[in-house]
Design a protein around this motif. Sequence first.
Motif, short mmCIF file in Angstrom:
data_model
loop_
_atom_site.label_atom_id
_atom_site.label_comp_id
_atom_site.label_asym_id
_atom_site.label_seq_id
_atom_site.Cartn_x
_atom_site.Cartn_y
_atom_site.Cartn_z
N LEU A 101 1.09 -1.36 0.10
CA LEU A 101 -0.03 -0.07 0.05
C LEU A 101 0.79 1.25 0.09
CD1 LEU A 101 -2.89 0.96 0.34
CD2 LEU A 101 -2.70 1.01 2.73
N PHE A 102 0.78 2.00 -1.17
CA PHE A 102 1.68 3.15 -1.15
C PHE A 102 1.08 4.23 -1.16
CE2 PHE A 102 0.64 2.69 -5.55
CZ PHE A 102 0.67 3.76 -5.96
N ASN A 103 -0.59 4.48 -1.40
CA ASN A 103 -1.34 5.62 -1.37
C ASN A 103 -2.49 5.28 -0.94
OD1 ASN A 103 -0.70 8.52 -2.87
ND2 ASN A 103 -2.92 8.17 -2.79
N CYS A 104 -3.07 5.76 0.26
CA CYS A 104 -4.32 5.60 0.67
C CYS A 104 -5.06 6.93 1.47
CB CYS A 104 -4.34 4.59 1.72
SG CYS A 104 -5.87 3.90 2.52
N VAL A 105 -6.13 7.35 0.74
CA VAL A 105 -6.86 8.38 1.43
C VAL A 105 -8.23 8.27 1.33
CG1 VAL A 105 -4.96 10.13 0.20
CG2 VAL A 105 -6.97 9.36 -0.94
N MET A 106 -8.97 8.94 2.43
CA MET A 106 -10.37 9.08 2.81
C MET A 106 -10.96 10.43 2.19
SD MET A 106 -12.66 8.51 5.97
CE MET A 106 -11.88 7.24 6.65
N HIS A 107 -11.80 10.15 1.39
CA HIS A 107 -12.51 11.64 0.98
C HIS A 107 -13.59 11.80 1.45
CE1 HIS A 107 -9.85 11.49 -3.26
NE2 HIS A 107 -9.30 11.92 -2.20
N LEU A 108 -13.85 12.97 2.18
CA LEU A 108 -14.97 13.44 2.57
C LEU A 108 -15.32 14.82 2.11
CD1 LEU A 108 -13.92 12.60 6.33
CD2 LEU A 108 -15.34 11.50 4.88
N ASP A 109 -14.89 15.28 1.02
CA ASP A 109 -15.22 16.45 0.38
C ASP A 109 -15.79 16.09 -0.86
OD1 ASP A 109 -13.12 15.38 -0.96
OD2 ASP A 109 -11.99 17.07 -1.21
N GLU A 110 -16.52 15.03 -0.97
CA GLU A 110 -17.29 14.70 -2.11
C GLU A 110 -18.68 14.17 -1.40
OE1 GLU A 110 -15.81 12.13 -5.20
OE2 GLU A 110 -13.92 12.65 -4.58
N ALA A 111 -19.73 13.39 -2.30
CA ALA A 111 -20.93 13.31 -1.74
C ALA A 111 -21.09 12.15 -0.70
CB ALA A 111 -21.88 12.77 -3.11
N THR A 112 -20.29 11.15 -0.82
CA THR A 112 -20.21 10.09 0.06
C THR A 112 -18.66 9.80 0.63
OG1 THR A 112 -22.13 9.14 -1.23
CG2 THR A 112 -21.02 7.74 0.39
N HIS A 127 -15.38 7.87 1.30
CA HIS A 127 -14.93 6.69 0.49
C HIS A 127 -13.56 6.56 0.46
CE1 HIS A 127 -15.05 9.88 -2.68
NE2 HIS A 127 -13.97 9.45 -3.02
N LEU A 128 -12.97 5.49 0.36
CA LEU A 128 -11.36 5.28 0.53
C LEU A 128 -10.93 5.00 -1.11
CD1 LEU A 128 -10.71 2.93 3.36
CD2 LEU A 128 -10.15 5.14 3.20
N HIS A 129 -9.64 5.52 -1.22
CA HIS A 129 -8.94 5.14 -2.47
C HIS A 129 -7.67 4.30 -2.20
CE1 HIS A 129 -10.81 7.44 -5.55
NE2 HIS A 129 -11.34 8.46 -4.72
N ILE A 130 -7.80 2.98 -2.56
CA ILE A 130 -6.57 2.20 -1.82
C ILE A 130 -5.85 1.96 -3.02
CG2 ILE A 130 -6.05 -0.10 -0.83
CD1 ILE A 130 -7.78 1.34 1.16
N ASP A 131 -4.78 2.05 -3.05
CA ASP A 131 -3.89 2.10 -4.26
C ASP A 131 -2.63 1.33 -4.05
OD1 ASP A 131 -4.69 3.87 -6.58
OD2 ASP A 131 -4.78 5.20 -4.44
N TYR A 132 -2.29 0.09 -4.49
CA TYR A 132 -1.35 -0.92 -3.96
C TYR A 132 -0.52 -1.54 -5.20
CZ TYR A 132 -5.44 -3.66 -5.33
OH TYR A 132 -6.21 -4.43 -6.00
N ILE A 133 0.44 -1.98 -4.85
CA ILE A 133 1.46 -2.71 -5.84
C ILE A 133 1.48 -4.07 -5.40
CG2 ILE A 133 3.73 -2.81 -6.73
CD1 ILE A 133 4.04 0.15 -5.89
N PRO A 134 1.09 -5.02 -6.34
CA PRO A 134 1.43 -6.55 -6.20
C PRO A 134 3.00 -7.00 -6.10
CG PRO A 134 0.54 -6.24 -8.41
CD PRO A 134 0.78 -4.93 -7.71
N VAL A 135 3.33 -7.59 -5.01
CA VAL A 135 4.49 -8.06 -4.93
C VAL A 135 4.74 -9.53 -4.73
CG1 VAL A 135 6.78 -7.72 -3.86
CG2 VAL A 135 5.15 -5.95 -3.84
N ALA A 136 5.21 -10.17 -5.88
CA ALA A 136 5.20 -11.85 -5.62
C ALA A 136 6.92 -12.16 -5.57
CB ALA A 136 4.59 -12.37 -7.02
N HIS A 137 7.15 -13.22 -4.93
CA HIS A 137 8.58 -13.62 -4.66
C HIS A 137 8.75 -14.89 -5.23
CE1 HIS A 137 8.78 -10.11 -1.68
NE2 HIS A 137 7.86 -10.39 -1.23
N GLY A 138 10.01 -15.31 -5.12
CA GLY A 138 10.28 -16.78 -5.26
C GLY A 138 10.43 -17.26 -6.84
N TYR A 139 10.61 -16.13 -7.80
CA TYR A 139 10.93 -16.49 -9.27
C TYR A 139 12.19 -17.33 -9.30
CZ TYR A 139 6.55 -14.08 -10.54
OH TYR A 139 5.42 -13.65 -10.81
#
Length: 453
Positions: A135-146, A148-160
């Motif tokens: 998770l590198f960017n996460c904000v909650m917006h209360l300046d719109e109608a409802t 809500h959260l914006h959850i921005d993430y990078i998938p990280v897979a190991h073991g190649y």
Amino acid sequence: MAAKTISFPKGRGHLTHNNRDFICNNVVPERTAWNRIYIQESLRDAYEKCFGQALRDYNAAQKRKDRQKDDYLKEIENSGNKEKTFYENIVQIGKKTDTPVADENGVLTEEAKAAVEVLDRYAKTFQERNPNLYLFNCVMHLDEATPHLHIDYIPVAHGYKNGMKTRNSLTKAFQQMGFAKAVSRKKNETVAWQEREREYLTELCREQGIEIEVLGVQRDNLSLPEYKAAMRELEQLEQQAEALDSQNEALEKQNDDLAQRTSELAAQAQEMEAHNNELLMQAQELTEQIEKAEQKEKETNEILSKHDLRTETFKTISKEVNVETKKMKSVAVPMTSLFGSEEYVKVKKSDWNKILDAFSKAVSRNHLLEKYEKKISGLEKKIAVLTDQVEKLKRFVASRGLGEAFVEFIKSFEPKTMKQKLEDAKTDADEHNRQRKNQQVLPEKNKHWQQEM
């Protein structure tokens, strides 16, 4: 309190909008200060944390520089395998009709407060629940109608095993978090993860006293036959959807195969280009070596041509010495010694004197040659010094604007031609005659002056 819905759609990932670097028309700027920021990290910094060490390890293992990776983030951006640099989900409880952020007085509503509590707990526990989704960017917006959260993430897979040991892969990241491999389009890792997250959100809502509405087929307005017909139609539609899913999976596999082939061809093209560059560099080096060799040969030829006269002189002397040597050999008569196997020669005394004289001359010539060689070498050095001084003098004269005067000065040292000598003699004769006339006129004037006195 009426039942509410949970929204968990995929977002477009507009970070400038999420972080309010860009303000849309649906934003109420007066409430932007109400927003909550959980984490804001640049995508490049996040990639360095997630994949930086893996990239360095990969490059260190490569023997050829052209196989190293410079920028993994840029590689994902240009990838043809449908990979995204990051993913986003928008989490929302309720709708603007049942969960507005503010009332008519601009005050946070009770419904919004309850939703904020749920969203806050969800955001703070997201990383712990999803260790393979950075998770590198996460904000909650209360300046719109409802709320809500914006959850921005990078998938990280190991073991190649091949390539980078750690990579961006959403499917493998889900699998490493315990989700089973996909068996169909409706039963895959992403769907399973979304169901788990919805269940967690539902539990949080219940703890806050929020009833969640489960959307589905409602039978309230249908008779039993109508309901059964609707269910059969729904089943047929699901079968058709599964068939379409199978076709899509086949097409996606073909697309993946083509993408893999394209990637392989691109890698081969890069190798060929690198090989061509190496050949070009070798050709340039050979060209430089040839030019140096040609220049060296030219300098050598200049030196040889400079000393041609001396070489010819040595050849002449060598020929003369060879002639003298043959003459000396002809006067020597071989004879056998009575005291050993060594051969002796017999010469006349007069010839012996000639031999001694020739030997003396040869030694003298050698000494003279060595002496002249040293003298010539010294003169050449002096000539080089004088030449350098003359060049400096020329530059000095030219810089002072005395070029023409210098040329006339130099010409004065040159030997005069016969024509110039005749002209000079004529000029001297005219000057001499003029002086004699002046000497003759002067006594007559003196005599005339005395008579008048």
